[in-house]
Design a protein around this motif. Structure first.
Motif, PDB file in Angstrom:
ATOM      1  N   GLU A   1       0.815  -1.228   0.000  1.00  0.00           N
ATOM      2  CA  GLU A   1       0.000   0.000   0.000  1.00  0.00           C
ATOM      3  C   GLU A   1       0.843   1.271   0.000  1.00  0.00           C
ATOM      4  N   LEU A   2       2.150   1.173   0.113  1.00  0.00           N
ATOM      5  CA  LEU A   2       3.022   2.346   0.098  1.00  0.00           C
ATOM      6  C   LEU A   2       3.273   2.735  -1.358  1.00  0.00           C
ATOM      7  N   SER A   3       2.638   3.799  -1.819  1.00  0.00           N
ATOM      8  CA  SER A   3       2.662   4.156  -3.232  1.00  0.00           C
ATOM      9  C   SER A   3       3.945   4.886  -3.609  1.00  0.00           C
ATOM     10  N   ALA A   4       4.212   4.903  -4.906  1.00  0.00           N
ATOM     11  CA  ALA A   4       5.389   5.612  -5.416  1.00  0.00           C
ATOM     12  C   ALA A   4       5.298   7.102  -5.136  1.00  0.00           C
ATOM     13  N   SER A   5       4.106   7.681  -5.258  1.00  0.00           N
ATOM     14  CA  SER A   5       3.965   9.126  -5.037  1.00  0.00           C
ATOM     15  C   SER A   5       4.257   9.493  -3.586  1.00  0.00           C
ATOM     16  N   ARG A   6       3.816   8.688  -2.646  1.00  0.00           N
ATOM     17  CA  ARG A   6       4.092   8.961  -1.232  1.00  0.00           C
ATOM     18  C   ARG A   6       5.590   8.892  -0.957  1.00  0.00           C
TER      19      ARG A   6
ATOM     20  N   GLY B   1       8.198  12.189  -0.148  1.00  0.00           N
ATOM     21  CA  GLY B   1       8.707  12.174   1.220  1.00  0.00           C
ATOM     22  C   GLY B   1       7.644  11.989   2.278  1.00  0.00           C
ATOM     23  N   TRP B   2       6.495  11.376   1.900  1.00  0.00           N
ATOM     24  CA  TRP B   2       5.405  11.169   2.849  1.00  0.00           C
ATOM     25  C   TRP B   2       5.419   9.757   3.434  1.00  0.00           C
ATOM     26  N   ALA B   3       6.503   9.028   3.225  1.00  0.00           N
ATOM     27  CA  ALA B   3       6.605   7.662   3.753  1.00  0.00           C
ATOM     28  C   ALA B   3       7.655   7.666   4.858  1.00  0.00           C
TER      29      ALA B   3
ATOM     30  N   ARG C   1       7.084  -2.006  -9.049  1.00  0.00           N
ATOM     31  CA  ARG C   1       8.146  -1.356  -9.828  1.00  0.00           C
ATOM     32  C   ARG C   1       8.315   0.124  -9.491  1.00  0.00           C
ATOM     33  N   MET C   2       7.234   0.884  -9.589  1.00  0.00           N
ATOM     34  CA  MET C   2       7.363   2.324  -9.390  1.00  0.00           C
ATOM     35  C   MET C   2       7.712   2.693  -7.944  1.00  0.00           C
TER      36      MET C   2
ATOM     37  N   ARG D   1      14.504   4.216  -4.684  1.00  0.00           N
ATOM     38  CA  ARG D   1      15.917   4.304  -5.074  1.00  0.00           C
ATOM     39  C   ARG D   1      16.324   5.757  -5.294  1.00  0.00           C
ATOM     40  N   ARG D   2      15.441   6.522  -5.923  1.00  0.00           N
ATOM     41  CA  ARG D   2      15.760   7.929  -6.167  1.00  0.00           C
ATOM     42  C   ARG D   2      15.933   8.689  -4.855  1.00  0.00           C
TER      43      ARG D   2
END
Length: 296
Positions: A42-47, A51-53, A73-74, A80-81
């Motif tokens: 449930e931890l999305s790429a956008s979060r 920096g919201w994770a 993948r995303m 990584r980024r």
């Protein structure tokens, strides 16, 4: 020395078993300590990217970020980024290969010959329980229709009948894809029938580890490669394909050509003793070697 791994989950048990297998291989191959952390689906790429994770901020920076399946993948690339490390995709990523540091891809998917690709023979599977085969046990595992295969119950029954005439204690189990009524149609033989819904966790792996002979319907390529983690003799039950271009059948045929498995009972009985296929170890070592992390 420590190796930190972030394993990105996608909610698909089959995918997560493959990434768990690679982590297991890294743990067995790396000279130092290995720490692995599971990142929930449930931890999305956008979060992560924004920096919201914050839970990731509490983890040690990763050396490897590993994910299997489209949904991993995303988030893995976003992490990584933000946090660094090497991103490792298991299976064809459906994104440019160049976006990942490494991709571990089954050879039957025919990936391009890129420097960051590590070929595996089939899906990565974890080691089976270290029990050893017991004489007198036989196991038959049935899949079902898929995008690559149809289903011919009469042809499958004709292949199974001579198998269960052998003087072995046979167990036959189905799967989620097996059409209804399949086990009932086979129930005249001398075998114990196990519905997949009644199997406790780890049941199939334990049976594979302790069985003298395993037969798998060829549509179930993941179960076929998992059975090759055992020391049992392994046979293939043929299933009609849907078209001539069938990458799964090509993978099965290669195993037959190599003499690792067979569709003929007499050839299976003549198979010499063999060691587990251990692709999870070979790919883990290849990954460490390419990163200069494998001790000689």
């Amino acid at each position: 020395m420590q190796l930190k791994i972030w394993r990105f989950l996608d909610g698909n048990r089959a995918h997560e078993k493959q990434s768990a297998a690679l982590v297991c291989g890294l743990g067995k191959s790396f000279a130092g300590q290995v720490q692995s952390f599971d990142i929930p689906a449930e931890l999305s790429a956008s979060r992560i990217f924004l920096g919201w994770a914050q839970q990731l901020d509490q983890l040690p920076k990763p050396d490897f970020l590993i994910g299997t399946g489209r949904k991993s993948r995303m988030p893995m690339l976003a992490a990584r980024r933000r946090y660094g490390g090497r991103a490792v995709s298991i299976n064809r990523p459906q994104l440019p290969f160049g976006w990942f540091d490494f991709a571990i891809v089954p050879e039957h998917d025919r990936p391009p010959p890129l420097e960051n690709i590590i070929l595996s023979q089939g899906a990565l599977t974890e080691p089976l329980p270290d029990i050893g085969p017991q004489a007198g046990k036989g196991l038959i595992l049935l899949g079902g229709p898929s995008k690559h295969y149809s289903w011919d119950l009469q042809a499958i029954r004709a292949q199974i009948e001579p198998l269960i005439r052998q003087p072995l204690d046979w167990q036959i189990s189905n799967s989620r894809r097996t059409p209804g009524g399949t086990l009932e149609a086979l129930s005249e033989g001398n075998a114990c029938f196990i519905d997949w819904r009644s199997c406790p966790p780890g049941w199939i792996q334990e049976q594979m580890a302790t069985t003298e002979q395993i037969w798998v319907s060829e549509d179930s390529v993941s179960m076929l490669f998992e059975s090759l983690q055992s020391r049992a003799r392994v046979g293939v039950i043929r299933v009609p394909g849907r078209d001539k271009s069938n990458k799964v059948r090509a993978a099965v045929q290669r195993l037959i050509d190599q003499g690792v498995v067979s569709e003929h009972l007499e050839e299976v009985l003549a198979q010499p003793p063999r060691q587990p296929l251990d692709q999870y170890l070979l790919c883990a070592r290849a990954l460490l070697r390419r990163c200069g992390l494998l001790a000689n």
